[in-house]
Design an enzyme around this catalytic site. Structure first.
Site, PDB file in Angstrom:
ATOM      1  N   LYS A  11      -8.483  -1.552  -2.290  1.00 52.42           N
ATOM      2  CA  LYS A  11      -9.790  -2.113  -2.657  1.00 52.42           C
ATOM      3  C   LYS A  11     -10.908  -1.692  -1.684  1.00 52.42           C
ATOM      4  CE  LYS A  11      -7.863  -6.163  -5.012  1.00 52.42           C
ATOM      5  NZ  LYS A  11      -7.991  -7.629  -5.210  1.00 52.42           N
ATOM      6  N   TYR A  51     -10.347  -6.427 -15.245  1.00 49.88           N
ATOM      7  CA  TYR A  51     -10.061  -7.817 -14.858  1.00 49.88           C
ATOM      8  C   TYR A  51     -10.392  -8.809 -15.978  1.00 49.88           C
ATOM      9  CZ  TYR A  51      -9.012  -6.819  -9.914  1.00 49.88           C
ATOM     10  OH  TYR A  51      -8.428  -6.403  -8.752  1.00 49.88           O
ATOM     11  N   ASN A 114      -9.065  -8.679  -0.374  1.00 46.11           N
ATOM     12  CA  ASN A 114      -7.658  -8.771   0.040  1.00 46.11           C
ATOM     13  C   ASN A 114      -6.942  -7.416   0.004  1.00 46.11           C
ATOM     14  OD1 ASN A 114      -7.376  -8.552  -2.715  1.00 46.11           O
ATOM     15  ND2 ASN A 114      -6.036 -10.315  -2.964  1.00 46.11           N
ATOM     16  N   HIS A 117      -4.518  -4.465  -4.787  1.00 49.61           N
ATOM     17  CA  HIS A 117      -4.093  -5.097  -6.045  1.00 49.61           C
ATOM     18  C   HIS A 117      -2.778  -4.458  -6.455  1.00 49.61           C
ATOM     19  CE1 HIS A 117      -3.964  -6.298 -10.276  1.00 49.61           C
ATOM     20  NE2 HIS A 117      -3.635  -5.033 -10.527  1.00 49.61           N
ATOM     21  N   GLU A 128      -2.056  -1.095 -17.083  1.00 53.65           N
ATOM     22  CA  GLU A 128      -2.993  -0.774 -15.997  1.00 53.65           C
ATOM     23  C   GLU A 128      -2.927   0.714 -15.637  1.00 53.65           C
ATOM     24  OE1 GLU A 128      -2.116  -3.648 -12.899  1.00 53.65           O
ATOM     25  OE2 GLU A 128      -2.990  -5.284 -14.065  1.00 53.65           O
TER      26      GLU A 128
HETATM   27  P1  CMP Z   1      -5.919  -9.191  -7.616  1.00 56.61           P
HETATM   28  O1  CMP Z   1      -4.450  -9.053  -7.452  1.00 56.61           O
HETATM   29  O2  CMP Z   1      -6.720  -7.948  -7.571  1.00 56.61           O
HETATM   30  O3  CMP Z   1      -6.232  -9.973  -8.986  1.00 56.61           O
HETATM   31  C1  CMP Z   1      -7.398 -10.765  -9.166  1.00 56.61           C
HETATM   32  C2  CMP Z   1      -8.183 -10.916  -7.910  1.00 56.61           C
HETATM   33  O4  CMP Z   1      -9.142 -11.956  -7.886  1.00 56.61           O
HETATM   34  C3  CMP Z   1      -7.242 -11.274  -6.778  1.00 56.61           C
HETATM   35  O5  CMP Z   1      -6.452 -10.164  -6.442  1.00 56.61           O
HETATM   36  C4  CMP Z   1      -8.215 -11.750  -5.706  1.00 56.61           C
HETATM   37  O6  CMP Z   1      -8.626 -10.720  -4.841  1.00 56.61           O
HETATM   38  C5  CMP Z   1      -9.447 -12.174  -6.514  1.00 56.61           C
HETATM   39  N1  CMP Z   1      -9.819 -13.563  -6.269  1.00 56.61           N
HETATM   40  C6  CMP Z   1     -10.995 -13.962  -5.771  1.00 56.61           C
HETATM   41  N2  CMP Z   1     -11.029 -15.294  -5.665  1.00 56.61           N
HETATM   42  C7  CMP Z   1      -9.841 -15.764  -6.103  1.00 56.61           C
HETATM   43  C8  CMP Z   1      -9.274 -17.068  -6.235  1.00 56.61           C
HETATM   44  N3  CMP Z   1      -9.941 -18.162  -5.888  1.00 56.61           N
HETATM   45  N4  CMP Z   1      -8.022 -17.160  -6.724  1.00 56.61           N
HETATM   46  C9  CMP Z   1      -7.323 -16.037  -7.083  1.00 56.61           C
HETATM   47  N5  CMP Z   1      -7.811 -14.776  -6.975  1.00 56.61           N
HETATM   48  C10 CMP Z   1      -9.056 -14.639  -6.478  1.00 56.61           C
END
Ligand code: CMP
Length: 140
Positions: A11, A51, A114, A117, A128
């Protein structure tokens, strides 16, 4: 378990800090092979569509803004039990909950930023992967 493929994104928080190589090393050390990879700038339409499953969640707008805030590296990872293996090496979504030694514990800045993904199932991995790669771009 046969060879499996999963989809991964490094990311914008991680590409901004020049962590692509360090994250790739952790993926490879976990037994995953990077069989396709490209660095791209997602458009808003790309991120909203990718998403879409989260579009009713309160964090959707910020998630899309974040995912288009800089380049990402999209990848196809291959290995035995690759979906689960990648989820293990990534660690929990929220880095506060992630185990020591995982990518998110080591590098993530927040639940949003984070660092990576990864697909949550083999079925979603196929969807995906097809969103970003044609068959001829994946070389196992
Ligand atoms: P990802 O695995 O990319 O899938 C959805 C993303 O939403 C997740 O990782 C997080 O980085 C992001 N995200 C942001 N806020 C939240 C939240 N409160 N709960 C879960 N995912 C979140």
């Amino acid at each position: 378990m046969a060879l499996q493929r999963t989809f991964s994104i490094i990311k914008p928080d991680a590409t901004r800090r020049n962590l692509t190589g360090k994250i790739n090393a952790m993926l490879e050390e976990a037994g995953l092979r990077i069989v396709a990879q490209k660095r791209i700038q997602m458009t808003r339409a790309n991120a909203e569509s990718f998403y879409a499953v989260h579009k009713e969640r309160p964090f959707f707008g910020e998630l899309v803004d974040f995912m288009i805030s800089g380049p990402v590296v999209v990848q196809v990872l291959e290995g035995e039990n690759a979906v689960l293996k990648n989820r293990e090496v990534m660690g929990a979504t929220n880095p506060k909950d992630a185990d020591e030694g995982t990518i998110r514990k080591t590098f993530a800045e927040s639940i949003e930023a984070n660092s990576v993904h990864g697909s949550d199932s083999e079925e979603n991995a196929a969807i995906e992967i097809a969103y970003f790669f044609s068959g001829s771009e994946i070389v196992g």
